[in-house]
Design a protein around this motif. Structure first.
Motif, short mmCIF file in Angstrom:
data_model
loop_
_atom_site.label_atom_id
_atom_site.label_comp_id
_atom_site.label_asym_id
_atom_site.label_seq_id
_atom_site.Cartn_x
_atom_site.Cartn_y
_atom_site.Cartn_z
N ALA A 1 -10.41 4.25 8.48
CA ALA A 1 -11.61 3.42 8.49
C ALA A 1 -11.68 2.57 9.76
O ALA A 1 -12.75 2.42 10.37
CB ALA A 1 -11.64 2.52 7.25
N SER A 2 -10.54 2.03 10.17
CA SER A 2 -10.51 1.22 11.39
C SER A 2 -10.85 2.05 12.61
O SER A 2 -11.59 1.60 13.51
CB SER A 2 -9.13 0.57 11.55
OG SER A 2 -8.83 -0.27 10.45
N PHE B 1 0.83 -1.19 0.00
CA PHE B 1 0.00 0.00 0.00
C PHE B 1 0.87 1.25 0.00
O PHE B 1 1.92 1.30 0.66
CB PHE B 1 -0.90 0.04 1.24
CG PHE B 1 -2.12 -0.84 1.15
CD1 PHE B 1 -2.49 -1.44 -0.03
CD2 PHE B 1 -2.91 -1.05 2.27
CE1 PHE B 1 -3.60 -2.25 -0.12
CE2 PHE B 1 -4.03 -1.86 2.20
CZ PHE B 1 -4.38 -2.45 1.01
N ASP B 2 0.41 2.29 -0.70
CA ASP B 2 1.09 3.57 -0.59
C ASP B 2 0.56 4.29 0.65
O ASP B 2 -0.31 3.79 1.37
CB ASP B 2 0.89 4.41 -1.86
CG ASP B 2 -0.58 4.66 -2.18
OD1 ASP B 2 -1.43 4.57 -1.26
OD2 ASP B 2 -0.90 4.94 -3.35
N GLU B 3 1.10 5.47 0.91
CA GLU B 3 0.75 6.19 2.13
C GLU B 3 -0.74 6.52 2.19
O GLU B 3 -1.36 6.46 3.26
CB GLU B 3 1.57 7.48 2.21
CG GLU B 3 1.34 8.29 3.49
CD GLU B 3 1.71 7.53 4.75
OE1 GLU B 3 1.10 7.81 5.81
OE2 GLU B 3 2.60 6.65 4.68
N LEU B 4 -1.33 6.85 1.05
CA LEU B 4 -2.75 7.19 1.02
C LEU B 4 -3.61 6.02 1.47
O LEU B 4 -4.50 6.18 2.33
CB LEU B 4 -3.16 7.63 -0.39
CG LEU B 4 -4.66 7.86 -0.61
CD1 LEU B 4 -5.18 8.96 0.30
CD2 LEU B 4 -4.94 8.18 -2.08
N ARG C 1 -12.18 12.11 1.98
CA ARG C 1 -11.05 12.52 1.14
C ARG C 1 -11.48 12.81 -0.29
O ARG C 1 -10.64 12.94 -1.18
CB ARG C 1 -9.97 11.44 1.17
CG ARG C 1 -9.32 11.28 2.54
CD ARG C 1 -8.27 10.19 2.54
NE ARG C 1 -7.65 10.06 3.85
CZ ARG C 1 -6.57 10.71 4.25
NH1 ARG C 1 -5.97 11.55 3.41
NH2 ARG C 1 -6.07 10.55 5.45
N GLY C 2 -12.79 12.88 -0.50
CA GLY C 2 -13.30 13.24 -1.82
C GLY C 2 -13.08 12.19 -2.88
O GLY C 2 -13.01 12.52 -4.07
N MET C 3 -13.01 10.91 -2.46
CA MET C 3 -12.71 9.85 -3.42
C MET C 3 -13.95 9.07 -3.83
O MET C 3 -13.84 8.04 -4.49
CB MET C 3 -11.68 8.89 -2.81
CG MET C 3 -10.35 9.55 -2.49
SD MET C 3 -9.22 8.47 -1.57
CE MET C 3 -8.95 7.16 -2.78
#
Length: 217
Positions: free
Chosen positions: A160-161, A149-152, A211-213
């Motif tokens: 989420a956790s 995983f990248d930092e994002l 995060r607007g995703m």
């Protein structure tokens, strides 16, 4: 140019909503067909858990189809920039899709196996152990994925956790305390399972949305 991009995004969102609605309706129709001829006394807690399982299955199928057909389906239906992004993340997305399908199926099976008179292929105890086994397998799959995983995505997972943990804490304190005080009925055992999986899914959407995703790129 900006107007054209916004128009494409709105069309993509509308198409996603339409496909999601059709998939949900199709899933319920398939479930009704499978249970045709059975007169069972489903309890609300069993229905809720089966519904949570169905959501996981549909979500896994949705993403899985996008991974299998990144250009024909994935880039149009998933929140990705293009088909190349799906190809790059194929391993992670494919593993996640498979995990959702298996976990969702096991949850639905657990709900069905606890219904009085149900002609389930396994006992409720076997369905329970199957859920635990799949959770263990899913955790084992997540470990190598986490390293990639990248930092994002690491931040999203942690967020989420944390959100899920806080919601579950509030739910347990309020519901458990209220039940102990005789103010409300206590939770059914299946309610705890539904809450754990359902709230984590909700928390994931909250973390991504913050995060607007959630809107198409």
């Amino acid at each position: 140019m900006t107007t054209e991009v916004h128009g494409l995004s709105r069309r993509k969102m509308a198409l996603q909503a339409l496909i999601g609605a059709l998939a949900g309706g199709g899933g319920m129709f398939a479930l009704m067909w499978l249970l045709k001829g059975e007169t069972l006394d489903w309890q609300p807690s069993q229905i809720i858990l089966a519904g949570v399982g169905l959501i996981y299955v549909l979500m896994g199928l949705f993403v899985g189809l996008g991974v299998l057909a990144p250009r024909a389906f994935g880039q149009r239906m998933l929140n990705v920039a293009d088909a190349e992004e799906i190809v790059e993340e194929r391993a992670n997305m494919g593993s996640s899709a498979l995990s959702c399908i298996l976990i969702g199926s096991a949850l639905a099976l657990l709900a069905y196996a606890t219904v009085d008179g149900a002609n389930a292929p396994v006992t409720a105890a076997t369905a329970f152990w199957l859920v635990l086994a799949l959770l263990a397998i899913g955790s084992a799959i997540m470990l190598p994925m986490w390293r990639n995983f990248d930092e994002l995505w690491r931040r999203l997972t942690i967020d989420a956790s944390a959100i899920a943990g806080n919601i579950l804490l509030a739910l347990c304190v309020i519901w458990g305390g209220g039940a102990a005080a005789g103010l409300v009925a206590g939770p059914h055992p299946l309610d705890l399972v539904s809450a754990a999986f359902g709230i984590f899914l909700l928390a994931t959407f909250i973390a991504v949305g913050r995060r607007g995703m959630m809107t198409p790129p």
